[in-house]
Design an enzyme around this catalytic site. Structure first.
Site, PDB file in Angstrom:
ATOM      1  N   CYS A   1       1.933   3.617   2.051  1.00 30.10           N
ATOM      2  CA  CYS A   1       2.996   3.925   3.031  1.00 30.10           C
ATOM      3  C   CYS A   1       3.895   2.739   3.322  1.00 30.10           C
ATOM      4  O   CYS A   1       4.796   2.811   4.165  1.00 30.10           O
ATOM      5  CB  CYS A   1       2.364   4.485   4.294  1.00 30.10           C
ATOM      6  SG  CYS A   1       1.392   5.960   3.941  1.00 30.10           S
TER       7      CYS A   1
ATOM      8  N   GLU B   1       3.457  -0.297   4.650  1.00 33.92           N
ATOM      9  CA  GLU B   1       3.326  -1.232   5.777  1.00 33.92           C
ATOM     10  C   GLU B   1       2.481  -2.460   5.457  1.00 33.92           C
ATOM     11  O   GLU B   1       2.426  -3.391   6.251  1.00 33.92           O
ATOM     12  CB  GLU B   1       2.752  -0.507   7.003  1.00 33.92           C
ATOM     13  CG  GLU B   1       1.282  -0.111   6.931  1.00 33.92           C
ATOM     14  CD  GLU B   1       1.037   1.213   6.207  1.00 33.92           C
ATOM     15  OE1 GLU B   1       1.966   1.693   5.539  1.00 33.92           O
ATOM     16  OE2 GLU B   1      -0.078   1.738   6.308  1.00 33.92           O
TER      17      GLU B   1
ATOM     18  N   ASN C   1       0.852  -1.198   0.000  1.00 34.36           N
ATOM     19  CA  ASN C   1       0.000   0.000   0.000  1.00 34.36           C
ATOM     20  C   ASN C   1       0.897   1.261   0.000  1.00 34.36           C
ATOM     21  O   ASN C   1       2.117   1.138   0.094  1.00 34.36           O
ATOM     22  CB  ASN C   1      -0.908  -0.058   1.237  1.00 34.36           C
ATOM     23  CG  ASN C   1      -0.127   0.164   2.516  1.00 34.36           C
ATOM     24  OD1 ASN C   1       1.027  -0.245   2.613  1.00 34.36           O
ATOM     25  ND2 ASN C   1      -0.715   0.816   3.465  1.00 34.36           N
TER      26      ASN C   1
HETATM   27  N1  UDP Z   1      -3.800   6.550   3.172  1.00 34.14           N
HETATM   28  C1  UDP Z   1      -4.350   7.134   2.038  1.00 34.14           C
HETATM   29  N2  UDP Z   1      -4.414   8.498   1.942  1.00 34.14           N
HETATM   30  C2  UDP Z   1      -3.955   9.315   2.920  1.00 34.14           C
HETATM   31  C3  UDP Z   1      -3.389   8.739   4.077  1.00 34.14           C
HETATM   32  C4  UDP Z   1      -3.328   7.356   4.167  1.00 34.14           C
HETATM   33  O1  UDP Z   1      -4.768   6.446   1.130  1.00 34.14           O
HETATM   34  O2  UDP Z   1      -4.055  10.558   2.789  1.00 34.14           O
HETATM   35  C5  UDP Z   1      -3.755   5.066   3.303  1.00 34.14           C
HETATM   36  C6  UDP Z   1      -2.457   4.456   2.850  1.00 34.14           C
HETATM   37  O3  UDP Z   1      -2.692   3.159   2.366  1.00 34.14           O
HETATM   38  C7  UDP Z   1      -1.668   4.375   4.134  1.00 34.14           C
HETATM   39  C8  UDP Z   1      -2.752   3.941   5.081  1.00 34.14           C
HETATM   40  O4  UDP Z   1      -3.888   4.691   4.650  1.00 34.14           O
HETATM   41  O5  UDP Z   1      -0.614   3.492   4.013  1.00 34.14           O
HETATM   42  C9  UDP Z   1      -2.506   4.174   6.525  1.00 34.14           C
HETATM   43  O6  UDP Z   1      -2.082   5.501   6.743  1.00 34.14           O
HETATM   44  P1  UDP Z   1      -2.293   6.213   8.150  1.00 34.14           P
HETATM   45  O7  UDP Z   1      -2.077   5.211   9.224  1.00 34.14           O
HETATM   46  O8  UDP Z   1      -1.465   7.446   8.188  1.00 34.14           O
HETATM   47  O9  UDP Z   1      -3.840   6.598   8.059  1.00 34.14           O
HETATM   48  P2  UDP Z   1      -4.900   7.106   9.156  1.00 34.14           P
HETATM   49  O10 UDP Z   1      -5.805   5.946   9.429  1.00 34.14           O
HETATM   50  O11 UDP Z   1      -4.163   7.608  10.351  1.00 34.14           O
HETATM   51  O12 UDP Z   1      -5.636   8.209   8.464  1.00 34.14           O
END
Ligand code: UDP
Length: 574
Positions: free
Chosen positions: A279, A281, A277
């Protein structure tokens, strides 16, 4: 609602973020739910799934209360799309998707279309462009020549840019190219022009063969994926140096150890994992999605020690929650629904790790922190697996279980259980430090969207200083100049050791922390190795090689000040 009387304690920032993007709005854009109602909406939609598995209304209500408590006490939050979309007509709940990009016009443009649909619903997409024939290769139907992966990537980038304006969250992409693709050099340099590929993170997929060639200073083969012929040989070290140089210059490309990811692929019979994905992970099979959730470790401390019992019960409830999300989800494509439901991958991780450490008075850069990281993640994985096995007893194993590495050993409900996400927004909602990152600054100025500047103070630091009678607003202003307390005379040594920030932690200590967690993470760990502005290319190379040696699945580095428009900024840079 009468049963849900818990008072929700949200920070000012959390409320702002919720208002801006998470709370339901009517057609005129007016907010029509409170944060409590948001969590109630999510708890109701996710708990309801228990009814499919034969639970009574009374039991469903009990689950609903459990889920509501889990979120409103900020012990656990599911990924953003679940918070935004559960219980709404859109109903798309996953953050992570991987789409295949086939070597044909139809294949490429299908992927563009699917990505747009996923972005609109709040998900992020990862692609491997490794199957595309290289630039200059023949195109059979037209007798023309192919434009190559990098050129097609810009189509994905433009499509993402266009969808951004409609969505609640900007679309994010991961573009990955195998290091043995003939266009690899062009790919490594493709973000040299900073105005290009702004909607992409890019990573090079490194193979074991390549890493061995780097270490032994040998050449390796570049292979045309269409013909499977070797078209060229390059010195591995030169390519590695180029990756290092670019990453030093502006933080990209990251690297992903592809063979290592596939060595822990829970379902190798179903094919290879080619991408992650955005980021990094969450490695996934083509057309697979995964929903994430994070436990807030800041809330798992009592009487200055880890509260293992609360952690255990939080893990169990979180696994139940995330498994339900798979059924509650409305998938953007049928094939994604089919694949996701066949493996039922979930990604349970943590946030607030640095906050836990400061409460326990353990410096982030210490052996004690590394061993606690291992102990903690081992516990979460073990309890997560226990919970998943218990669910499997009630609901059955994941359908591909007979084709998995667990077959006959561990009857699990979910092919993967743990992932450490960046928690970029979740950590703001929960008011904790993000993922497993160290504190970024003890006091810092945040540039908010409208251009104003706010000084924020780490609440644990403030409490400690108040206890000692050493707190003042002037001190906060002084600290905010650099973010660090290390050079400030009136602060006691003991406090300085505990409240270390990202830049006072050496690159190898960053990697060691990532590796400590990775040992007990089924998927991967999101971590940025923060380097000071004066870090050298040699420092980056060491980080990459250490990550390889310590068993990480990928690495991202960021040298302070090397990219424009950093969201969080200390007021003065070094
Ligand atoms: N992600 C996305 N757009 C964004 C931020 C995150 O699509 O603007 C997706 C992406 O797959 C990333 C995952 O959400 O790897 C997790 O990111 P994060 O934990 O920062 O998301 P949160 O749940 O905190 O918004």
């Amino acid at each position: 609602m009468e049963k849900f009387k818990l008072s929700l304690q949200l920070t000012h920032n959390a409320i702002e973020v919720l208002k801006r993007r998470y709370l339901k709005k009517d057609e005129e854009g007016k907010i029509i739910e409170t944060p409590e109602e948001l969590f109630h909406r999510v708890a109701t939609a996710i708990a309801q799934i228990d009814a499919i598995y034969g639970k009574s209304e009374k039991d469903v209500n009990k689950t609903k209360e459990e889920f509501y408590e889990l979120m409103t006490t900020l012990k656990f939050l599911p990924n953003s799309p679940t918070l935004m979309n559960a219980g709404t007509p859109l109903g798309q709940l996953s953050a992570c998707f991987v789409l295949p990009v086939e070597d044909s016009m139809e294949g490429i443009f299908d992927a563009v279309k699917y990505a747009a649909i996923i972005h609109k619903s709040g998900g992020g997409t990862g692609f491997s462009f490794s199957r595309l024939r290289p630039k200059g290769d023949v195109v059979g139907s037209t007798k023309g020549i192919s434009s190559g992966p990098v050129s097609f990537m810009s189509v994905f980038d433009s499509a993402t840019e266009a969808v951004k304006q409609g969505g609640r969250r900007r679309g994010a992409n991961m573009g990955l190219l195998r290091v043995d693709h003939p266009d690899i050099v062009e790919f490594i340099k493709c973000k040299d022009d900073l105005t290009k590929f702004t909607n992409f993170n890019i990573s090079v997929g490194l193979t074991e063969e390549f890493m061995k060639a780097v270490i032994n200073d040998e050449e390796y083969d570049l292979i045309n994926p269409r013909t499977l012929q070797t078209v060229k040989r390059l010195k591995a070290k030169e390519v590695f140096d180029l990756i290092v140089h670019q990453a030093w210059k502006n933080g990209e490309p990251g690297i992903v150890f592809l063979d290592r990811i596939n060595a822990t692929n829970p379902t190798p019979e179903l094919g290879e994992i080619e991408a992650t994905n955005p980021c990094g992970e969450q490695p996934l099979l083509p057309y697979e999605s995964c929903n994430l959730g994070s436990i807030n470790l800041a809330k798992m401390v009592r009487n200055n020690t880890v509260d293992w019992e609360v952690l255990r019960s939080t893990v169990w409830k979180a696994v139940h929650f995330l498994d339900n999300v798979i059924d509650a989800n409305r998938y953007p494509l049928e094939i994604i629904e089919k694949n996701t439901k066949a493996n039922r991958k979930i990604g349970l991780g943590v946030m607030g790790w640095a906050d836990m450490l400061v409460q326990l008075k353990i410096p982030y850069n210490s052996k004690e922190a590394l061993s606690l990281a291992e102990e903690l993640m081992k516990f979460i994985l073990q309890e997560g697996r226990n919970a998943s096995q218990e669910l499997a007893k009630e609901r059955g194993t994941f359908p591909n279980y007979p084709k998995s590495i667990y077959y006959g050993k561990m009857p699990l409900r979910n092919a993967t259980i743990t992932t450490v996400a960046p928690t970029g927004t979740l950590s703001i909602i929960a008011g904790c430090s993000s993922g497993i990152e160290p504190l970024f600054a003890i006091c810092f100025a945040r540039n908010v969207m409208d251009g104003t500047r706010l000084v924020e103070v780490n609440s644990y630091f403030r409490k400690e200083m108040e206890k000692l009678g050493l707190w003042s607003d002037a001190l906060a202003e002084k600290i905010a100049e650099t973010g660090s307390i290390q050079e400030i005379k009136e602060i006691p040594e003991e406090i300085k050791k505990i409240f270390v920030t990202a830049h006072e932690i050496s690159p190898s200590e960053h990697i060691r922390m990532q590796a400590a967690f990775q040992q007990y993470v089924d998927n991967a760990v999101s971590k940025t190795v923060n380097l000071p502005n004066h870090a050298t290319e040699e420092d980056v190379r060491e980080v990459y090689l250490l990550a390889y040696r310590l068993g990480c699945k990928g690495v991202t580095v960021y040298r302070d000040g090397s990219r424009q428009g950093q969201v969080i900024q200390k007021t003065k840079t070094e």
